[in-house]
Write a protein that holds these residues in place. Structure first.
Motif, PDB file in Angstrom:
ATOM      1  N   ASN A 176       4.423  56.833  41.193  1.00 43.18           N
ATOM      2  CA  ASN A 176       5.820  56.528  41.504  1.00 43.18           C
ATOM      3  C   ASN A 176       5.977  55.135  42.105  1.00 43.18           C
ATOM      4  O   ASN A 176       7.005  54.483  41.897  1.00 43.18           O
ATOM      5  CB  ASN A 176       6.377  57.574  42.469  1.00 43.18           C
ATOM      6  CG  ASN A 176       6.488  58.943  41.836  1.00 43.18           C
ATOM      7  OD1 ASN A 176       6.560  59.066  40.610  1.00 43.18           O
ATOM      8  ND2 ASN A 176       6.501  59.984  42.659  1.00 43.18           N
ATOM      9  N   GLN A 177       4.978  54.683  42.842  1.00 44.75           N
ATOM     10  CA  GLN A 177       5.077  53.369  43.467  1.00 44.75           C
ATOM     11  C   GLN A 177       4.782  52.226  42.490  1.00 44.75           C
ATOM     12  O   GLN A 177       5.153  51.091  42.751  1.00 44.75           O
ATOM     13  CB  GLN A 177       4.099  53.283  44.648  1.00 44.75           C
ATOM     14  CG  GLN A 177       4.437  54.203  45.802  1.00 44.75           C
ATOM     15  CD  GLN A 177       5.790  53.897  46.422  1.00 44.75           C
ATOM     16  OE1 GLN A 177       6.177  52.742  46.548  1.00 44.75           O
ATOM     17  NE2 GLN A 177       6.502  54.942  46.822  1.00 44.75           N
ATOM     18  N   THR A 178       4.098  52.546  41.381  1.00 47.27           N
ATOM     19  CA  THR A 178       3.741  51.486  40.432  1.00 47.27           C
ATOM     20  C   THR A 178       4.975  50.861  39.803  1.00 47.27           C
ATOM     21  O   THR A 178       5.030  49.644  39.580  1.00 47.27           O
ATOM     22  CB  THR A 178       2.818  52.049  39.342  1.00 47.27           C
ATOM     23  OG1 THR A 178       1.656  52.634  39.958  1.00 47.27           O
ATOM     24  CG2 THR A 178       2.364  50.956  38.391  1.00 47.27           C
ATOM     25  N   ALA A 179       5.989  51.674  39.517  1.00 48.47           N
ATOM     26  CA  ALA A 179       7.198  51.148  38.873  1.00 48.47           C
ATOM     27  C   ALA A 179       7.957  50.181  39.777  1.00 48.47           C
ATOM     28  O   ALA A 179       8.655  49.290  39.286  1.00 48.47           O
ATOM     29  CB  ALA A 179       8.102  52.301  38.461  1.00 48.47           C
ATOM     30  N   ALA A 180       7.833  50.331  41.086  1.00 45.59           N
ATOM     31  CA  ALA A 180       8.559  49.471  42.017  1.00 45.59           C
ATOM     32  C   ALA A 180       7.742  48.271  42.478  1.00 45.59           C
ATOM     33  O   ALA A 180       8.237  47.475  43.274  1.00 45.59           O
ATOM     34  CB  ALA A 180       9.000  50.291  43.239  1.00 45.59           C
ATOM     35  N   CYS A 181       6.502  48.139  41.992  1.00 43.46           N
ATOM     36  CA  CYS A 181       5.649  47.037  42.432  1.00 43.46           C
ATOM     37  C   CYS A 181       5.936  45.776  41.624  1.00 43.46           C
ATOM     38  O   CYS A 181       6.466  45.833  40.513  1.00 43.46           O
ATOM     39  CB  CYS A 181       4.181  47.411  42.297  1.00 43.46           C
ATOM     40  SG  CYS A 181       3.639  48.693  43.436  1.00 43.46           S
ATOM     41  N   SER A 182       5.531  44.684  42.173  1.00 42.21           N
ATOM     42  CA  SER A 182       5.652  43.413  41.475  1.00 42.21           C
ATOM     43  C   SER A 182       4.569  43.315  40.404  1.00 42.21           C
ATOM     44  O   SER A 182       3.634  44.122  40.354  1.00 42.21           O
ATOM     45  CB  SER A 182       5.539  42.251  42.465  1.00 42.21           C
ATOM     46  OG  SER A 182       4.288  42.294  43.135  1.00 42.21           O
ATOM     47  N   SER A 183       4.696  42.305  39.546  1.00 43.78           N
ATOM     48  CA  SER A 183       3.747  42.156  38.448  1.00 43.78           C
ATOM     49  C   SER A 183       2.324  41.885  38.942  1.00 43.78           C
ATOM     50  O   SER A 183       1.355  42.252  38.288  1.00 43.78           O
ATOM     51  CB  SER A 183       4.197  41.012  37.530  1.00 43.78           C
ATOM     52  OG  SER A 183       4.312  39.797  38.277  1.00 43.78           O
TER      53      SER A 183
END
Length: 224
Positions: A176-183
């Motif tokens: 779930n946190q991967t989608a909100a992370c920066s590139s």
């Protein structure tokens, strides 16, 4: 859409009610057939694994026959397959539920206790008091050993379910946190997820082995 963090462990999340529990029978599709004229690699691997487990478990049992270890080998393979298949997407993890784990631990414990108290009553009474226990501590040791024997199915159940739930929750949180992370952080999160997935595969096999070994030790205690 995931409504909460524990919705992936809900067996009634689909419209087909309890059809999620049918995933426990996927092991039947993976077992090799013994009707082939020529043994394939999967069948040879299964036979080798079964023989190795038999040699490992027979040292823990008082009886060295194959039938005494066969039930524990089946339980180990059943739990290991369910734990491993639960790591794949859209496959229900039955071993993460207390009902599933308790259905395996409670009948085994009850059968061991009934056999021990009906056939080896003196041995079971003697097992409540460890060797070289002072006379003053004997009543307390009997109480402690009795409580320890009663909670055994609960400890087996919680140990298996808690380890399965913990790993799946951690994978869900990282996903779930991967989608909100920066590139720049996506690659780091993916590497962490891959490392955690490898760890979960090891945990799936280890927990099945621990459940089986503890059940084998409990069965060896009731035999004089």
């Amino acid at each position: 859409m995931m409504t909460n963090l524990f919705s992936s462990f809900d067996p009634c999340a689909s419209n087909l009610m309890f059809s999620n529990w049918m995933s426990t029978f996927l092991i039947l599709l993976l077992l090799p057939s013994s009707l082939w004229i020529v043994n394939n690699r999967l069948l040879r691997l299964t036979k080798s694994t079964t023989h190795s487990l038999h040699l490992e478990l027979k040292n823990l049992l008082s009886s060295h026959s194959l039938g005494a270890t066969l039930i524990f080998i089946c339980i180990l393979m059943f739990i290991a397959f369910n734990n491993f298949l639960g790591l794949f997407p859209y496959i229900f993890t039955a071993s993460s539920h207390l009902v599933m784990a308790l259905a395996l631990a409670a009948p085994l414990w009850l059968a061991f206790m009934l056999y021990g108290w009906l056939n080896n009553t003196k041995h079971m009474f003697a097992h409540l008091v460890p060797v070289s226990t002072p006379n003053l501590l004997m009543p307390f040791m009997v109480l402690i050993e009795t409580i320890s024997n009663i909670i055994r199915p609960g400890t087996l159940t919680v140990r298996l379910s808690a380890n399965m739930i913990a790993g799946h929750l951690l994978l869900t949180l990282l996903g779930n946190q991967t989608a909100a992370c920066s590139s720049s952080m996506v690659m780091i999160m993916l590497m962490l997820q891959m490392a955690l997935l490898v760890l979960e595969v090891a945990v799936a096999l280890i927990q099945a082995y621990v459940f089986t070994v503890l059940s084998t030790l409990y069965s060896s205690e009731v035999v004089h």
